[in-house]
Design a protein around this motif. Structure first.
Motif, PDB file in Angstrom:
ATOM      1  N   ALA A   1      24.988 -41.597 -32.212  1.00  0.00           N
ATOM      2  CA  ALA A   1      24.570 -42.637 -33.152  1.00  0.00           C
ATOM      3  C   ALA A   1      25.552 -42.756 -34.313  1.00  0.00           C
ATOM      4  O   ALA A   1      25.902 -43.863 -34.736  1.00  0.00           O
TER       5      ALA A   1
ATOM      6  N   PHE B   1      20.074 -44.217 -34.956  1.00  0.00           N
ATOM      7  CA  PHE B   1      20.132 -43.237 -36.033  1.00  0.00           C
ATOM      8  C   PHE B   1      18.753 -43.029 -36.657  1.00  0.00           C
ATOM      9  O   PHE B   1      18.368 -41.904 -36.985  1.00  0.00           O
TER      10      PHE B   1
ATOM     11  N   GLY C   1      24.614 -48.884 -28.700  1.00  0.00           N
ATOM     12  CA  GLY C   1      25.379 -49.249 -29.886  1.00  0.00           C
ATOM     13  C   GLY C   1      26.815 -48.763 -29.819  1.00  0.00           C
ATOM     14  O   GLY C   1      27.746 -49.471 -30.196  1.00  0.00           O
ATOM     15  N   LEU C   2      27.003 -47.543 -29.326  1.00  0.00           N
ATOM     16  CA  LEU C   2      28.357 -46.992 -29.193  1.00  0.00           C
ATOM     17  C   LEU C   2      29.161 -47.788 -28.170  1.00  0.00           C
ATOM     18  O   LEU C   2      30.325 -48.128 -28.415  1.00  0.00           O
TER      19      LEU C   2
ATOM     20  N   ASN D   1      31.360 -49.334 -34.872  1.00  0.00           N
ATOM     21  CA  ASN D   1      30.902 -50.705 -35.113  1.00  0.00           C
ATOM     22  C   ASN D   1      31.313 -51.223 -36.478  1.00  0.00           C
ATOM     23  O   ASN D   1      31.668 -52.397 -36.615  1.00  0.00           O
TER      24      ASN D   1
ATOM     25  N   GLY E   1      25.998 -54.235 -31.986  1.00  0.00           N
ATOM     26  CA  GLY E   1      26.221 -52.799 -31.823  1.00  0.00           C
ATOM     27  C   GLY E   1      25.844 -52.018 -33.070  1.00  0.00           C
ATOM     28  O   GLY E   1      25.284 -50.917 -32.980  1.00  0.00           O
TER      29      GLY E   1
ATOM     30  N   THR F   1      28.769 -41.871 -34.318  1.00  0.00           N
ATOM     31  CA  THR F   1      30.007 -42.443 -33.789  1.00  0.00           C
ATOM     32  C   THR F   1      29.851 -43.937 -33.565  1.00  0.00           C
ATOM     33  O   THR F   1      30.766 -44.712 -33.857  1.00  0.00           O
ATOM     34  N   GLY F   2      28.698 -44.360 -33.068  1.00  0.00           N
ATOM     35  CA  GLY F   2      28.428 -45.786 -32.897  1.00  0.00           C
ATOM     36  C   GLY F   2      28.471 -46.540 -34.215  1.00  0.00           C
ATOM     37  O   GLY F   2      29.015 -47.643 -34.293  1.00  0.00           O
ATOM     38  N   LEU F   3      27.897 -45.948 -35.264  1.00  0.00           N
ATOM     39  CA  LEU F   3      27.948 -46.579 -36.589  1.00  0.00           C
ATOM     40  C   LEU F   3      29.388 -46.746 -37.058  1.00  0.00           C
ATOM     41  O   LEU F   3      29.781 -47.828 -37.515  1.00  0.00           O
TER      42      LEU F   3
ATOM     43  N   GLY G   1      21.266 -45.664 -29.438  1.00  0.00           N
ATOM     44  CA  GLY G   1      22.523 -45.133 -29.961  1.00  0.00           C
ATOM     45  C   GLY G   1      23.658 -45.255 -28.967  1.00  0.00           C
ATOM     46  O   GLY G   1      24.783 -45.607 -29.331  1.00  0.00           O
TER      47      GLY G   1
ATOM     48  N   SER H   1      23.040 -49.149 -33.259  1.00  0.00           N
ATOM     49  CA  SER H   1      23.393 -47.819 -33.758  1.00  0.00           C
ATOM     50  C   SER H   1      22.480 -47.394 -34.907  1.00  0.00           C
ATOM     51  O   SER H   1      22.100 -46.226 -35.003  1.00  0.00           O
TER      52      SER H   1
ATOM     53  N   GLY I   1      30.082 -51.038 -29.595  1.00  0.00           N
ATOM     54  CA  GLY I   1      31.106 -50.834 -30.614  1.00  0.00           C
ATOM     55  C   GLY I   1      32.487 -50.687 -30.026  1.00  0.00           C
ATOM     56  O   GLY I   1      33.459 -51.238 -30.542  1.00  0.00           O
TER      57      GLY I   1
END
Length: 136
Positions: free
Chosen positions: A73, A59, A28-29, A80, A51, A75-77, A25, A55, A32
């Protein structure tokens, strides 16, 4: 002098005893954020895709109780997906613009310059020819 609230003591208010962890996560963030900053150039698109995958993995780890920081996670989604949309739109605009330039004489100009063999007079002739065509 001892205190019941000394660092490292047990039972302090707000401590759960677990450390927030979610490597996928967090990665990924970070990707992103970098993809969002670089979304105006083509490299932002693959960074946003990677990313987003990381994420999603982060998640899913939360659902399996192998990770604890859900906010990272999520926020990363979001970051991205935003970077992916911006990069995809800009990449499409760049591709359409490049295609229009190439089909309206840009390809001929490139071929003219490539065929000059380093001759300054030939380079100047190409520049003069295609400058006139572009001014119409």
């Amino acid at each position: 002098m001892s205190s019941e609230y000394a660092p490292g003591s047990y039972g302090s208010y707000g401590e759960s005893g677990t450390v927030a962890k979610n490597g996928a996560g967090v990665a990924g963030l970070v990707l992103g954020i970098v993809a969002l900053l670089l979304s105006w150039i083509v490299i932002g698109l693959p960074l946003a895709i990677i990313g987003l995958v990381l994420s999603i993995i982060g998640f899913r780890r939360i659902g399996k109780r192998r990770a604890t920081n859900r906010g990272v996670a999520i926020t990363g989604l979001v970051v991205n997906v935003l970077a992916l949309l911006i990069a995809a739109v800009l990449t499409t605009i760049y591709a359409v613009a490049f295609g229009a330039i190439w089909s309206n004489g840009g390809g001929d100009a490139v071929n003219c310059f490539l065929d000059t063999n380093g001759s300054q007079a030939a380079v100047q002739a190409c520049a003069d020819t295609y400058r006139l065509d572009l001014d119409r």
